[in-house]
Design a protein around this motif. Structure first.
Motif, short mmCIF file in Angstrom:
data_model
loop_
_atom_site.label_atom_id
_atom_site.label_comp_id
_atom_site.label_asym_id
_atom_site.label_seq_id
_atom_site.Cartn_x
_atom_site.Cartn_y
_atom_site.Cartn_z
N ASP A 73 37.66 56.24 87.21
CA ASP A 73 36.96 57.14 88.13
C ASP A 73 37.28 58.61 87.87
OD1 ASP A 73 36.01 54.85 89.54
OD2 ASP A 73 37.98 54.69 90.48
N LEU A 74 36.26 59.37 87.50
CA LEU A 74 36.34 60.83 87.44
C LEU A 74 37.53 61.37 86.66
CD1 LEU A 74 35.45 61.53 91.20
CD2 LEU A 74 33.89 61.44 89.25
N VAL A 75 37.92 60.68 85.60
CA VAL A 75 38.99 61.19 84.74
C VAL A 75 38.37 62.11 83.70
CG1 VAL A 75 40.75 60.58 83.06
CG2 VAL A 75 40.47 59.20 85.11
N ASP A 76 38.74 63.39 83.78
CA ASP A 76 38.11 64.39 82.91
C ASP A 76 38.87 64.59 81.60
OD1 ASP A 76 36.09 65.05 84.85
OD2 ASP A 76 37.68 66.01 86.00
N ASP A 77 40.19 64.52 81.63
CA ASP A 77 40.97 64.67 80.40
C ASP A 77 42.34 64.01 80.60
OD1 ASP A 77 42.54 66.54 81.86
OD2 ASP A 77 41.21 68.15 81.26
N GLY A 78 43.17 64.14 79.57
CA GLY A 78 44.49 63.49 79.62
C GLY A 78 44.42 61.99 79.73
N ARG A 79 43.33 61.42 79.18
CA ARG A 79 43.06 59.99 79.36
C ARG A 79 43.76 59.09 78.34
NH1 ARG A 79 38.09 59.43 80.39
NH2 ARG A 79 37.31 61.56 80.30
N THR A 80 44.48 59.65 77.38
CA THR A 80 45.08 58.87 76.29
C THR A 80 46.58 58.74 76.46
OG1 THR A 80 43.33 59.55 74.75
CG2 THR A 80 45.38 58.73 73.81
N ASN A 81 47.09 57.52 76.29
CA ASN A 81 48.52 57.26 76.36
C ASN A 81 48.85 56.12 75.40
OD1 ASN A 81 51.23 57.45 77.38
ND2 ASN A 81 50.37 58.18 79.32
N PHE A 82 50.11 55.70 75.35
CA PHE A 82 50.53 54.76 74.31
C PHE A 82 50.45 53.30 74.76
CE2 PHE A 82 54.42 55.11 76.71
CZ PHE A 82 55.00 53.84 76.61
N SER A 83 50.28 52.41 73.81
CA SER A 83 50.29 50.96 74.03
C SER A 83 51.00 50.30 72.86
CB SER A 83 48.87 50.39 74.13
OG SER A 83 48.19 50.88 75.26
N LEU A 84 51.62 49.17 73.12
CA LEU A 84 52.22 48.37 72.05
C LEU A 84 52.28 46.91 72.50
CD1 LEU A 84 55.37 47.85 73.16
CD2 LEU A 84 55.63 50.19 72.39
N GLY A 85 52.48 46.01 71.55
CA GLY A 85 52.51 44.59 71.91
C GLY A 85 52.62 43.69 70.70
N VAL A 86 52.35 42.41 70.94
CA VAL A 86 52.45 41.40 69.89
C VAL A 86 51.30 40.41 70.05
CG1 VAL A 86 53.99 39.93 71.27
CG2 VAL A 86 54.01 39.73 68.78
N VAL A 87 50.81 39.90 68.92
CA VAL A 87 49.68 38.94 68.91
C VAL A 87 50.07 37.73 68.07
CG1 VAL A 87 47.26 38.57 68.32
CG2 VAL A 87 48.01 40.81 69.13
N GLY A 88 49.83 36.53 68.60
CA GLY A 88 49.97 35.30 67.85
C GLY A 88 48.60 34.73 67.58
#
Length: 281
Positions: free
Chosen positions: A50-65
């Motif tokens: 909702d109404l996010v104009d900027d600063g929308r990017t942040n980090f993610s990490l994980g694992v996949v099998g």
């Protein structure tokens, strides 16, 4: 010959036939690991709630099998997590005020998601199954659950003190996701890949912002679903080769490709052996 001695001979014969077979089975990996790989992932999420104009990017990490189910279809399960964020500017008469510092509100969120789904490799159908294919695109589809813990804060554009805590939202919500990936084959056990996956949660509270109040005291509901997508880089390790065989037309190509790797590794080993011999002299 005594009866007990005969039984003893029979027992020894049975033992001699059973033990080698059991040892061979112990050395061979269980079939569950055939075509099974593990991928470590790191990247970024991009929030479009909702109404996010900027600063929308942040980090993610994980694992996949992932496990190959057919030559072109694999089942997969993943755990991803990280931080989310976003900033909303103040508005006046429907027009965004763009001067510096006019932030109405912002949020941060710690999240974790668990997904199960499948990946489809179209080239394995169109061109035939080939394990050593350098670049192999694929399509991803999955469903899952997301845990989130979000906090929202006022900015100066709201008329409140900057950074004043507004509200918290947390919970678990279902989601559906889909995207694209591209893998690059390094050798028989290692590959790298990139993925872009869009996720639709069933909750509107991943940014802690599901409603707002205007100057007249009227409460307004925001649009449902806090969509976000994740772009990530992965390093994949294949635990055991799948039982699927390359198409016959790729046999020589695969042989030459893998042989070149074995030759380069044997040269390295030979160089290290020669160095050790020189040192001894």
């Amino acid at each position: 010959m005594p009866l007990s001695f005969r039984y003893f001979i029979v027992f020894i014969v049975l033992l001699a036939t059973i033990l080698p077979e059991s040892n061979a089975q112990r050395r061979r990996k269980p079939r569950i690991w055939e075509g099974f790989s593990v991928t470590g992932r790191v990247g970024a999420n991009h929030f479009y709630g909702d109404l996010v104009d900027d600063g929308r990017t942040n980090f993610s990490l994980g694992v996949v099998g992932e496990k190959e189910l057919t030559p072109f279809l694999s089942g997969r399960a993943s755990i991803m997590g990280g931080k989310m964020s976003g900033t909303q500017h103040a508005y006046s008469s429907g027009d965004e005020i763009n001067y510096v510092g006019d932030i109405y509100a912002y949020f941060d969120n710690t999240y974790a998601e668990f997904n199960v789904g499948a990946s489809f490799k179209p080239l394995n159908i169109l061109l035939g199954y080939y394990k050593q294919r350098s670049f192999n695109p694929y399509v991803i589809g999955q469903v899952g659950m997301i845990y989130y813990s979000a906090s929202e804060y006022f900015g100066t554009g709201s008329g409140n003190e900057d950074g004043l805590h507004w509200r918290d939202k947390s919970g678990i919500t279902a989601s559906i996701a889909g995207g694209l990936g591209l893998s690059y084959w390094i050798n028989s056990q290692w590959s790298v890949n990139i993925e872009a996956i869009g996720t639709f949660p069933t909750s509107d509270e991943l940014d802690a912002h599901s409603e707002w109040t205007d100057g007249a005291g009227n409460v307004h509901k925001t649009d449902a679903n806090d969509f976000y997508y994740t772009t990530s880089f992965g390093l994949t390790f294949l635990i055991d080769d799948s039982r699927w065989k390359n198409e016959p037309k790729y046999n020589r190509k695969a042989y030459l490709k893998t042989r070149s790797q074995y030759k380069s590794s044997s040269k390295k080993n030979l160089k290290s052996i020669n160095k050790k011999r020189r040192k001894k002299r």
